[in-house]
Scaffold this motif. Structure first.
Motif, PDB file in Angstrom:
ATOM      1  N   THR A 116      13.264   4.054  20.466  1.00 12.76           N
ATOM      2  CA  THR A 116      14.548   3.738  19.868  1.00 12.76           C
ATOM      3  C   THR A 116      15.605   4.735  20.333  1.00 12.76           C
ATOM      4  OG1 THR A 116      13.959   5.039  17.926  1.00 12.76           O
ATOM      5  CG2 THR A 116      13.521   2.672  17.824  1.00 12.76           C
ATOM      6  N   LYS A 117      16.847   4.312  20.243  1.00 15.79           N
ATOM      7  CA  LYS A 117      17.963   5.141  20.693  1.00 15.79           C
ATOM      8  C   LYS A 117      17.892   6.533  20.063  1.00 15.79           C
ATOM      9  CE  LYS A 117      22.952   5.292  21.025  1.00 15.79           C
ATOM     10  NZ  LYS A 117      24.195   4.569  20.809  1.00 15.79           N
ATOM     11  N   GLY A 118      17.964   7.553  20.901  1.00 17.52           N
ATOM     12  CA  GLY A 118      17.953   8.937  20.443  1.00 17.52           C
ATOM     13  C   GLY A 118      16.586   9.592  20.442  1.00 17.52           C
ATOM     14  N   SER A 119      15.519   8.808  20.565  1.00 14.53           N
ATOM     15  CA  SER A 119      14.170   9.382  20.578  1.00 14.53           C
ATOM     16  C   SER A 119      13.968  10.216  21.840  1.00 14.53           C
ATOM     17  CB  SER A 119      13.114   8.272  20.559  1.00 14.53           C
ATOM     18  OG  SER A 119      13.219   7.507  19.393  1.00 14.53           O
ATOM     19  N   TYR A 172      20.638   9.199  34.606  1.00 13.79           N
ATOM     20  CA  TYR A 172      20.122   8.078  33.833  1.00 13.79           C
ATOM     21  C   TYR A 172      19.051   7.355  34.643  1.00 13.79           C
ATOM     22  CZ  TYR A 172      24.166   8.934  30.919  1.00 13.79           C
ATOM     23  OH  TYR A 172      25.088   9.530  30.113  1.00 13.79           O
ATOM     24  N   PHE A 203      13.591   0.171  29.150  1.00 17.83           N
ATOM     25  CA  PHE A 203      14.418   1.100  28.381  1.00 17.83           C
ATOM     26  C   PHE A 203      15.087   2.055  29.345  1.00 17.83           C
ATOM     27  CE2 PHE A 203      10.173   2.721  28.706  1.00 17.83           C
ATOM     28  CZ  PHE A 203      10.277   4.092  28.874  1.00 17.83           C
ATOM     29  N   SER A 204      16.062   2.788  28.863  1.00 13.61           N
ATOM     30  CA  SER A 204      16.798   3.727  29.695  1.00 13.61           C
ATOM     31  C   SER A 204      16.693   5.122  29.076  1.00 13.61           C
ATOM     32  CB  SER A 204      18.259   3.295  29.785  1.00 13.61           C
ATOM     33  OG  SER A 204      18.995   4.188  30.581  1.00 13.61           O
ATOM     34  N   ARG A 261      16.232  11.619  26.485  1.00 13.94           N
ATOM     35  CA  ARG A 261      16.483  10.810  25.290  1.00 13.94           C
ATOM     36  C   ARG A 261      16.676   9.350  25.679  1.00 13.94           C
ATOM     37  NH1 ARG A 261      17.109  13.268  20.535  1.00 13.94           N
ATOM     38  NH2 ARG A 261      17.578  15.484  20.565  1.00 13.94           N
ATOM     39  N   VAL A 262      16.088   8.484  24.853  1.00 16.74           N
ATOM     40  CA  VAL A 262      16.247   7.051  25.050  1.00 16.74           C
ATOM     41  C   VAL A 262      17.695   6.705  24.703  1.00 16.74           C
ATOM     42  CG1 VAL A 262      15.468   4.773  24.292  1.00 16.74           C
ATOM     43  CG2 VAL A 262      13.821   6.653  24.496  1.00 16.74           C
ATOM     44  N   THR A 263      18.370   5.938  25.576  1.00 16.39           N
ATOM     45  CA  THR A 263      19.793   5.655  25.396  1.00 16.39           C
ATOM     46  C   THR A 263      20.060   4.400  24.570  1.00 16.39           C
ATOM     47  OG1 THR A 263      19.918   4.419  27.457  1.00 16.39           O
ATOM     48  CG2 THR A 263      20.383   6.790  27.565  1.00 16.39           C
ATOM     49  N   ALA A 264      19.073   3.522  24.440  1.00 11.62           N
ATOM     50  CA  ALA A 264      19.207   2.300  23.627  1.00 11.62           C
ATOM     51  C   ALA A 264      17.802   1.832  23.283  1.00 11.62           C
ATOM     52  CB  ALA A 264      19.960   1.216  24.395  1.00 11.62           C
ATOM     53  N   ASP A 265      17.672   1.047  22.225  1.00 10.19           N
ATOM     54  CA  ASP A 265      16.357   0.537  21.829  1.00 10.19           C
ATOM     55  C   ASP A 265      15.713  -0.233  22.982  1.00 10.19           C
ATOM     56  OD1 ASP A 265      16.976   1.609  19.391  1.00 10.19           O
ATOM     57  OD2 ASP A 265      17.158  -0.313  18.351  1.00 10.19           O
TER      58      ASP A 265
END
Length: 137
Positions: free
Chosen positions: A62-65, A46, A25-26, A6-10
């Motif tokens: 985006t965050k959560g994707s 991470y 991205f992270s 999951r992406v952690t931030a936009d």
């Protein structure tokens, strides 16, 4: 190597001094296993990711994707401002597959609502309540 997480931030698009652009991205990747005592243990790693091929993908990261990434991993080490040794994982991404997330669901729902509205507006109803179309059946 491939990872899914999951992406952690936009995502952020950065422009370098030589005018090249990179998407940063992270991603958090969970792994779980059963310990000797039978307890379930979950570990999260991470990865700081970079994608050099195009910047258009940034709007979807985006965050959560949930994303599936292909590329190569490298390790970096540094000394922080307090003199502590730190380390991190970099993922040099060559392929990104999007698997969804909260924002993607909202965008899909908005598109569905718009399509339904356009279809609804296109239907003309006769006075007797029947749809007015030229189809003979």
């Amino acid at each position: 190597m491939e990872i899914t997480g999951r992406v952690t931030a936009d995502a952020i698009v950065r422009t370098l001094s030589d005018e090249r652009q990179v998407v940063n991205f992270s991603v958090a990747v969970n792994d779980s296993y059963k310990a000797k005592n039978g307890e379930r243990v979950t570990q999260t790693e991470y990865f700081d990711c970079s994608y050099w091929i195009g910047t258009g993908i940034a709007q979807y990261l985006t965050k959560g994707s949930v994303v599936e990434l292909s590329g190569r991993v490298s390790v970096r080490a540094w000394i922080d401002g307090e003199g502590q040794a730190k380390a991190g994982l970099n993922f040099h991404t060559s392929k990104i597959t999007l698997h969804g997330g909260a924002n993607m669901k909202a965008a899909a729902q908005k598109e569905t609502d718009t399509t339904a509205m356009e279809v609804h507006e296109a239907v003309v109803v006769n006075q007797d309540g029947a749809a007015d179309d030229d189809l003979p059946f």
